[in-house]
Motif scaffolding. Structure first.
Motif, PDB file in Angstrom:
ATOM      1  N   GLN A 183     -10.327   5.854  -3.355  1.00 47.97           N
ATOM      2  CA  GLN A 183     -10.337   7.431  -2.825  1.00 47.97           C
ATOM      3  C   GLN A 183      -8.495   7.576  -3.830  1.00 47.97           C
ATOM      4  OE1 GLN A 183      -8.421   7.659   1.053  1.00 47.97           O
ATOM      5  NE2 GLN A 183      -7.820   9.460   0.946  1.00 47.97           N
ATOM      6  N   LYS A 210      -5.672   7.619  -5.405  1.00 49.45           N
ATOM      7  CA  LYS A 210      -3.881   7.823  -5.166  1.00 49.45           C
ATOM      8  C   LYS A 210      -2.494   8.648  -5.898  1.00 49.45           C
ATOM      9  CE  LYS A 210      -5.886   3.706  -3.378  1.00 49.45           C
ATOM     10  NZ  LYS A 210      -6.351   3.328  -1.862  1.00 49.45           N
ATOM     11  N   ALA A 211      -1.579   7.879  -5.187  1.00 49.25           N
ATOM     12  CA  ALA A 211      -0.237   8.778  -5.906  1.00 49.25           C
ATOM     13  C   ALA A 211      -0.217   8.207  -7.089  1.00 49.25           C
ATOM     14  CB  ALA A 211       0.800   8.028  -4.810  1.00 49.25           C
ATOM     15  N   ASP A 242      -1.930   9.215  -9.756  1.00 49.03           N
ATOM     16  CA  ASP A 242      -3.499   9.349 -10.182  1.00 49.03           C
ATOM     17  C   ASP A 242      -3.412  11.832 -10.514  1.00 49.03           C
ATOM     18  OD1 ASP A 242      -4.303   7.383  -9.959  1.00 49.03           O
ATOM     19  OD2 ASP A 242      -5.999   8.074  -8.189  1.00 49.03           O
ATOM     20  N   PHE A 264      -1.852  14.161  -8.087  1.00 48.21           N
ATOM     21  CA  PHE A 264      -1.315  13.319  -6.488  1.00 48.21           C
ATOM     22  C   PHE A 264      -0.082  13.032  -6.509  1.00 48.21           C
ATOM     23  CE2 PHE A 264      -5.981  13.905  -6.694  1.00 48.21           C
ATOM     24  CZ  PHE A 264      -6.591  14.159  -6.097  1.00 48.21           C
ATOM     25  N   THR A 272       0.739  12.022  -2.949  1.00 47.10           N
ATOM     26  CA  THR A 272       0.051  11.208  -2.360  1.00 47.10           C
ATOM     27  C   THR A 272      -1.091  10.398  -2.804  1.00 47.10           C
ATOM     28  OG1 THR A 272      -0.136  12.296  -0.690  1.00 47.10           O
ATOM     29  CG2 THR A 272       2.372  11.897  -0.608  1.00 47.10           C
ATOM     30  N   ASP A 273      -1.600   9.688  -1.924  1.00 43.39           N
ATOM     31  CA  ASP A 273      -2.862   9.797  -1.577  1.00 43.39           C
ATOM     32  C   ASP A 273      -3.718  10.894  -1.284  1.00 43.39           C
ATOM     33  OD1 ASP A 273      -2.314   7.308  -2.070  1.00 43.39           O
ATOM     34  OD2 ASP A 273      -3.060   6.025  -0.559  1.00 43.39           O
ATOM     35  N   ASN A 274      -3.110  11.743  -0.953  1.00 45.30           N
ATOM     36  CA  ASN A 274      -3.836  12.869   0.596  1.00 45.30           C
ATOM     37  C   ASN A 274      -3.565  14.765  -0.553  1.00 45.30           C
ATOM     38  OD1 ASN A 274      -4.418  10.490   2.853  1.00 45.30           O
ATOM     39  ND2 ASN A 274      -5.884  11.385   2.466  1.00 45.30           N
ATOM     40  N   SER A 303      -2.130  16.765  -2.907  1.00 48.66           N
ATOM     41  CA  SER A 303      -1.814  17.237  -4.399  1.00 48.66           C
ATOM     42  C   SER A 303      -1.808  18.678  -4.512  1.00 48.66           C
ATOM     43  CB  SER A 303      -3.132  16.972  -5.115  1.00 48.66           C
ATOM     44  OG  SER A 303      -4.479  17.429  -4.803  1.00 48.66           O
ATOM     45  N   ASP A 319     -12.678   6.769   2.136  1.00 54.56           N
ATOM     46  CA  ASP A 319     -12.135   5.784   1.217  1.00 54.56           C
ATOM     47  C   ASP A 319     -13.588   6.068   0.414  1.00 54.56           C
ATOM     48  OD1 ASP A 319     -11.021   5.073  -1.368  1.00 54.56           O
ATOM     49  OD2 ASP A 319     -10.328   3.691  -0.039  1.00 54.56           O
TER      50      ASP A 319
END
Length: 223
Positions: free
Chosen positions: A22, A24-25, A27, A74, A76-78, A80, A123
């Motif tokens: 998945q 990541k912050a 990316d 991104f 955070t991980d979720n 963007s 993920d």
């Protein structure tokens, strides 16, 4: 029938098998897309009519397919931020009483857009997302169409305009190197004003519901 259900289950399982970590912050993801731009273009108000258009005059912008690039960061991980780059070209033609008439010729549009997106999914599996944000449409090199030139217009201008966009889409991982297939749909909302001139004299001004659907498919590369 049982075999059919088993095949569907196998396909669903394959789509969520871990094959790509998945995002990541930090990316960055770049998408190369083929994009259908399908605007409305309907007249919502005639502000000034010096050309004596017939009653029931209406308009419609034609569709176009164009290459676009999307760049996504991104936070955070979720979550963007995404912006797109591309130019699309359209005519605005008559409808209703002016069906078949050409009102605007070869207007080029740059839809500067920034959306905040939230990504769902497991993920390593498919990653659906939704997003929304502001847009600013630049209208370039527009000209009167054959019909409005015949009515006396020598120049045409559509005002640049702020709008808003909502989007939804999905990224499907292909490998563990950051490659994915991407499908995206955006709906824009904006109301630009179009003005025709004879020399320096305004002869027609109309307000339009542009509201294009922007539907894209292509590949994504994440770094």
């Amino acid at each position: 029938m049982k075999t059919h259900y088993l095949s569907l289950a196998a396909l669903a399982a394959a789509m969520v098998v871990p094959g790509q970590a998945q995002a990541k912050a930090g990316d960055v993801q770049v998408k190369l897309l083929a994009t259908l731009v399908a605007p409305d273009g309907k007249i919502t108000d005639v502000k000034y009519d010096g050309l004596s258009l017939p009653a029931g005059t209406q308009s419609k912008a034609n569709d176009n397919v164009t290459p676009t690039i999307a760049v996504e960061y991104f936070v955070t991980d979720n979550v963007s931020l995404e912006t797109i780059a591309g130019v699309t070209q359209h005519d605005v033609d008559g409808a209703g009483a002016l069906a078949g008439a050409e009102l605007v010729s070869d207007v080029k549009i740059i839809p500067a857009t920034l959306t905040l997106k939230y990504h769902f999914g497991r993920d390593g599996g498919i990653q659906p997302y939704v997003g929304a944000g502001p847009s600013y449409f630049f209208f370039i090199d527009e000209k009167p169409g054959v019909t409005t030139r015949g009515l006396g217009a020598t120049r045409q201008k559509i005002n640049d305009k702020f709008g808003a966009a909502v989007q939804a889409g999905i990224d499907i991982p292909v490998n563990d190197k950051g490659l994915a297939v991407s499908f995206d749909a955006k709906r824009y909302f904006l109301r630009p004003t179009a003005t025709w001139y004879a020399g320096t004299t305004e002869v027609l001004q109309t307000k339009h519901k542009l509201d294009p659907w922007v539907i894209s498919a292509g590949v994504a590369f994440r770094f």
